[in-house]
Design a protein around this motif. Sequence first.
Motif: not given
Length: 211
Positions: A147-154, A163-165, A188-195, A197-202
């Motif tokens: 797995a790839d990490i999406v983000t930390r510190g949540l 998860v819902e997003v 790509t993981i970069d596009k997935f992650r950016d999208d 996180l933008e939707i989730a405002q994180l």
Amino acid sequence: TPHIPGGFILPDELIKIGEVAKKYNRVLKINSGQRILITNLKEEDLPAIWEELDMEPAVKAQNSLKNVEMCPANYCKRSKYPTIGIGMKISKNFHGMQLPCRTKIGVAGCRNSCGSVYAKDIGVLVDFDKLFFVTVGGSAGFYPRMADIVTRGLTEDQAFALVEVILNYYKENALMGEKLGDFIDRITIDKFRDDVLEIAQLEKKLETEFK
């Protein structure tokens, strides 16, 4: 195979499953999805068996969120956070959700990742600082993928919202039959992650001071 959220079951429900298996002279199998399978039943007996069990099927549709596997965080000395609560909340809200392909979620109270969370489509884990991080795209199947990490510190609420997003983004954008990891590799993981996180405002946070 009845739905047993996180593998936690009340004694009366466990006894009921045992009584049904005994009635039909069958063997029980505790499977990898933290559920109990009644083996070798006849198809014509299934309607009566489900009525006797009074439980929901574990898998409602092939291309769906099949299960949310959880470690026993609330009862483990190594756990950094009691994650059974968020695991049950995810299961209650999303189990059976129609998705492009079969999907599993893992939830763990520390980075030991009991339940092989890094090999799940979506992972929810707790770091040493007692904050959550979310992973995506894991698989232990035909084509193994870490797995790839999406983000930390949540916070717990932020992790649940992410998860819902992720589930909705995957549902709306992936091809039918495309595993989450394959979808991520395609865009790509970069596009997935950016999208997501933008939707989730994180914010994106991949590094941690704890090594």
